[in-house]
Structures are given as structure tokens and as C-alpha cells.
Design an enzyme around this catalytic site. Structure first.
Site, PDB file in Angstrom:
ATOM      1  N   TRP A  81       4.828  -7.306  -6.752  1.00  0.00           N
ATOM      2  CA  TRP A  81       3.621  -6.947  -5.996  1.00  0.00           C
ATOM      3  C   TRP A  81       2.378  -7.552  -6.612  1.00  0.00           C
ATOM      4  O   TRP A  81       1.503  -8.057  -5.903  1.00  0.00           O
ATOM      5  CB  TRP A  81       3.513  -5.422  -5.866  1.00  0.00           C
ATOM      6  CG  TRP A  81       4.633  -4.866  -5.048  1.00  0.00           C
ATOM      7  CD1 TRP A  81       5.617  -4.026  -5.476  1.00  0.00           C
ATOM      8  CD2 TRP A  81       4.922  -5.152  -3.667  1.00  0.00           C
ATOM      9  NE1 TRP A  81       6.487  -3.766  -4.444  1.00  0.00           N
ATOM     10  CE2 TRP A  81       6.090  -4.434  -3.328  1.00  0.00           C
ATOM     11  CE3 TRP A  81       4.308  -5.927  -2.680  1.00  0.00           C
ATOM     12  CZ2 TRP A  81       6.661  -4.477  -2.047  1.00  0.00           C
ATOM     13  CZ3 TRP A  81       4.870  -5.976  -1.410  1.00  0.00           C
ATOM     14  CH2 TRP A  81       6.028  -5.258  -1.104  1.00  0.00           C
TER      15      TRP A  81
ATOM     16  N   ASP B  27      -3.890  -1.289  -7.127  1.00  0.00           N
ATOM     17  CA  ASP B  27      -2.905  -1.085  -6.070  1.00  0.00           C
ATOM     18  C   ASP B  27      -2.093   0.143  -6.471  1.00  0.00           C
ATOM     19  O   ASP B  27      -1.308   0.095  -7.419  1.00  0.00           O
ATOM     20  CB  ASP B  27      -2.007  -2.328  -5.960  1.00  0.00           C
ATOM     21  CG  ASP B  27      -0.889  -2.171  -4.927  1.00  0.00           C
ATOM     22  OD1 ASP B  27      -0.767  -1.084  -4.329  1.00  0.00           O
ATOM     23  OD2 ASP B  27      -0.147  -3.160  -4.715  1.00  0.00           O
TER      24      ASP B  27
ATOM     25  N   LYS C 218       4.670   5.182   1.190  1.00  0.00           N
ATOM     26  CA  LYS C 218       5.493   5.535   0.041  1.00  0.00           C
ATOM     27  C   LYS C 218       5.288   6.997  -0.357  1.00  0.00           C
ATOM     28  O   LYS C 218       6.226   7.681  -0.680  1.00  0.00           O
ATOM     29  CB  LYS C 218       5.168   4.637  -1.150  1.00  0.00           C
ATOM     30  CG  LYS C 218       5.158   3.156  -0.779  1.00  0.00           C
ATOM     31  CD  LYS C 218       6.247   2.340  -1.431  1.00  0.00           C
ATOM     32  CE  LYS C 218       6.467   1.006  -0.745  1.00  0.00           C
ATOM     33  NZ  LYS C 218       5.455  -0.004  -1.015  1.00  0.00           N
TER      34      LYS C 218
HETATM   35  C1  LIG Z   1       5.114  -1.444  -0.809  1.00  0.00           C
HETATM   36  C2  LIG Z   1       4.062  -2.003  -1.668  1.00  0.00           C
HETATM   37  C3  LIG Z   1       3.125  -2.934  -1.177  1.00  0.00           C
HETATM   38  C4  LIG Z   1       3.183  -3.508   0.219  1.00  0.00           C
HETATM   39  O1  LIG Z   1       2.845  -2.578   1.167  1.00  0.00           O
HETATM   40  P1  LIG Z   1       2.788  -2.989   2.708  1.00  0.00           P
HETATM   41  O2  LIG Z   1       2.167  -1.774   3.287  1.00  0.00           O
HETATM   42  O3  LIG Z   1       4.187  -3.234   3.149  1.00  0.00           O
HETATM   43  O4  LIG Z   1       1.951  -4.187   2.849  1.00  0.00           O
HETATM   44  C5  LIG Z   1       2.151  -3.373  -2.052  1.00  0.00           C
HETATM   45  N1  LIG Z   1       2.083  -2.942  -3.314  1.00  0.00           N
HETATM   46  C6  LIG Z   1       2.972  -2.054  -3.819  1.00  0.00           C
HETATM   47  C7  LIG Z   1       2.854  -1.615  -5.231  1.00  0.00           C
HETATM   48  C8  LIG Z   1       3.987  -1.565  -3.011  1.00  0.00           C
HETATM   49  O5  LIG Z   1       4.865  -0.689  -3.498  1.00  0.00           O
END
Ligand SMILES: *Cc1c(COP(=O)(O)O)cnc(C)c1O
Length: 363
Positions: free
Chosen positions: A107, A175, A199
Site C-alpha cells: 500500500w 493511511d 475494513k
Molecule cells: C485496502 C487498503 C487500501 C485501498 O483501499 P481502496 O478503498 O480499495 O482503494 C489502501 N491502503 C490500505 C492500507 C488498505 O488496507
């Protein structure tokens, strides 16, 4: 068993992932009859007072649960966390500027790739040498950096930052897609926090962005209307039609979290779940934790088997016991068990019982 009863499924999916049962219940009721209006949540205008109340409460609950002060704006945007990978540098990083990024896995690397489209990137620290099984132990951050970016929890690698890097005197951007609202942090110290909802916070289709307006307005480029944070702030996160249903599911999840006792209470439960699982891995030599102990994630627990030929057999046992989502990411292999907020301790107990039993038979 009546036809409406279902066997317990233990959902360890990494994302989209488990949400509280009552959230599913309430969301499905709102599809048929939202707040006793006789209308579906799916058919009301986003400019109605009905939906405005949803947006207002969702934003207020984010502020309350994260303890945010008034300098922070709360937005619900489209495009997933992946859109933030480019929207952040587009709004913050000048062509002549440099942003510091920590390189800690899949990521982080996606975020770095997008930032390079807008300015210079300096890698402040990397976990690449360990194949992302450990976080960098010290960072090199140029004090003139526009910001420092971290991925607080690397969902695929299974690492999680324990101490936030606030000591470098540059704005910190995080993030938090896979550990948002799972533990208490000093959220006000971040200049920008973003997270895809799917998530730990709701349904796919919406992003939470919490930001300090003071970091905006410093780049020379022209920013397209829909990608300019300032427009979203000005319009109260209703610049265009927001992802109405996804925002509603976030609201229901936030209400559930508040009823659970908030972030501090869920952190305690999350710690208990992670401790139980890591203890089981550590005490049975048949299983092998691959992540540096001090960096392992309480949200995504990654491990392999000492004898890889046993992995398929244990996966089959999990399947027979209604445990889903246990397989490791294709780039890592082995197992990955996600322990998001809504996952109950009883599910972790059921899994660790199976692990102990398997270890006894094979050990
Ligand atoms: C799942 C995830 C993403 C991507 O998320 P999307 O909503 O599919 O764009 C980005 N960063 C992390 C840490 C993730 O777990």
C-alpha cells in the site's frame, strides 16, 4: 434449526470484511423503510433534511470518537483510499516540493507511485530489505519536506506502527484504512488521515478523510473541482451526490462503536484478540510468525507453517469449521487472520482451539 437460522461463520476477511450483525440488520431495514418514512434510504435525495441528518451525525460521531478539535474537517469522499494516493499530493505537494514517504509494503508503494506524479518523493525509511516483515527503525526526514506519509497498518504485510513519527517537525499524513478507530491515537496531531471504510468502518464505496485546512492552498497547480479538498469542505462533504448508502452504513457502525464504549473499549478487546492469537502462534512451533515482534499488527495477523506442506490441510480444516478469509495474500502466502473491530473474541477462540488441536496432532 429454523430456516432463518444460520450456522456461525467466522469471518476473518481482510476487506471488505466483517461488520456488526446489528449494522447489517439496521442497514437492511433502512433499505425497505428508512426511519419510518415509508421510503428506502436508496430513494431519498441527498439534499433532504433526512439525509442531511445522516451526514451531520456521521461527521459529529467521527469527531467525538476520535476526539478531534475544531480545526479538523471531516469528509466522506468517493474513490476509495486509492484515490487519496493521488488526491493528497495533488492538493499538497508542489511540483518543486519533496514529500517524505515510508516504504512499508504494497500500500505504501502504491501511495509513493502516485506522489511521484506531482513532486519529488524521498524515502524516509524502508522495510524492503526484510521483505516488509519489519518497519524501519529510524527515519531520515528532511525538515523541509512538505509532509511525511505513513501507512499505520500494512494490511497485506501484517505490520503496524506503534509509535507515530511526530518528532520530525513536518506534517504527518496517515493511511489508516485497516486500523482506523481500532485504537486510540493522538488523532489531532495528524495533518491528514484517510481510510477506505470497508475494513473497519462500514461498507465499500466511501472514504473517510480528516484534515487540517492549514495544509491546503500551497500548490501552484490548478486542481480539478472534484479533487480539490477545499470545495468538499466548503460544501460540507456534499459537493456532489455523496455515496449515500455507504455513508449511512458508516453512521450505523459509528453508533455501534459508541455503544461499545468507543475507541478505548474496542482497543482493549482488539488487544485481547490479538494477544490470544499471537500467543497461540508463539507457543506452537508448528506455526511460525513471520513479522518482527515489535511491529506485528493487531488487525492483520500473518503467519506461515514451519512445514509448508501442512498449510493446505489446515486451510481445509478451517473451511470445514466455517472459517473464511484465512488464506494469506497471494503475494505473501501462508495465513492472514484479520481481527477487525466487529470480530468477536469467540471467533478467535474457535480458531485458536483448532490451531492448538492441529498442533497436538501434528507436532
Ligand atoms: C485496502 C487498503 C487500501 C485501498 O483501499 P481502496 O478503498 O480499495 O482503494 C489502501 N491502503 C490500505 C492500507 C488498505 O488496507
Amino acid at each position: 434449526m429454523t430456516t432463518t437460522e444460520q450456522a456461525v461463520i467466522h469471518n476473518f476477511n481482510a476487506g471488505p470484511s466483517i461488520l456488526p450483525k446489528e449494522v447489517f440488520q439496521q442497514a437492511s431495514e433502512a433499505i425497505l423503510n428508512f426511519n419510518n418514512t415509508g421510503l428506502s434510504i436508496l430513494e431519498i435525495g441527498h439534499r433532504t433534511s433526512l439525509f442531511q441528518a445522516v451526514m451531520d451525525e456521521a461527521q459529529a460521531l467521527v469527531k467525538e470518537l476520535m476526539g478531534l478539535d475544531n480545526s479538523k474537517a471531516v469528509l466522506f469522499l468517493h474513490g476509495g483510499a486509492s484515490t487519496q494516493f493521488m488526491q493528497i499530493p495533488m492538493n499538497l505537494l508542489d511540483e518543486k516540493g519533496t514529500a517524505a514517504y515510508t516504504e512499508t509494503g504494497t500500500w505504501a508503494n502504491k501511495a509513493i507511485k502516485e506522489a511521484k506524479l506531482f513532486g519529488s518523493v524521498q524515502i524516509a525509511g524502508s522495510g524492503k530489505e526484510s521483505n516488509y516483515t519489519a518497519l524501519p527503525k529510524s527515519l531520515q526526514v528532511d525538515p523541509t519536506s512538505t509532509y511525511l506519509h505513513i501507512t499505520t497498518n500494512e494490511t497485506i504485510a501484517g505490520t503496524q506502527w506503534k509509535n507515530m513519527p511526530f518528532e520530525y517537525g513536518v506534517p504527518v499524513i496517515a493511511d489508516m484504512s485497516s486500523d482506523i478507530l481500532s485504537r486510540n491515537l493522538d488523532f489531532n496531531k495528524f495533518s491528514l488521515i484517510y481510510a477506505g471504510a470497508q475494513k473497519n468502518m462500514g461498507a465499500a464505496g466511501v472514504n473517510l478523510v480528516v484534515l487540517d485546512e492549514s495544509v491546503l492552498g500551497k500548490v501552484n497547480r490548478t486542481i480539478p473541482t472534484m479533487l480539490d479538498y477545499r470545495n468538499h469542505i466548503k460544501e460540507g462533504s456534499m459537493l456532489n451526490t455523496p455515496p449515500v448508502f455507504a455513508v449511512y452504513v458508516v453512521l450505523l457502525t459509528l453508533r455501534w462503536l459508541k455503544n461499545m464504549g468507543g475507541v478505548a473499549a474496542i482497543e482493549k478487546l482488539n488487544r485481547e484478540k490479538a494477544d490470544l492469537l499471537y500467543h497461540t502462534i508463539d507457543s506452537n512451533p508448528i506455526f511460525k510468525g513471520t513479522i518482527a515482534r515489535e511491529d506485528r499488527s493487531d488487525m492483520n495477523v500473518v503467519f506461515v507453517m514451519d512445514n509448508p506442506t501442512l498449510e493446505a490441510e489446515f486451510q481445509q480444516i478451517c473451511k470445514e469449521n466455517n472459517m473464511i478469509g484465512v488464506k494469506g495474500h497471494r503475494s505473501v502466502g501462508g495465513f492472514r487472520i484479520s481481527l477487525y473491530n466487529a470480530l468477536q473474541l469467540s471467533s478467535v477462540k474457535a480458531l485458536t482451539d483448532l490451531m492448538n488441536d492441529f498442533a497436538k496432532r501434528k507436532g
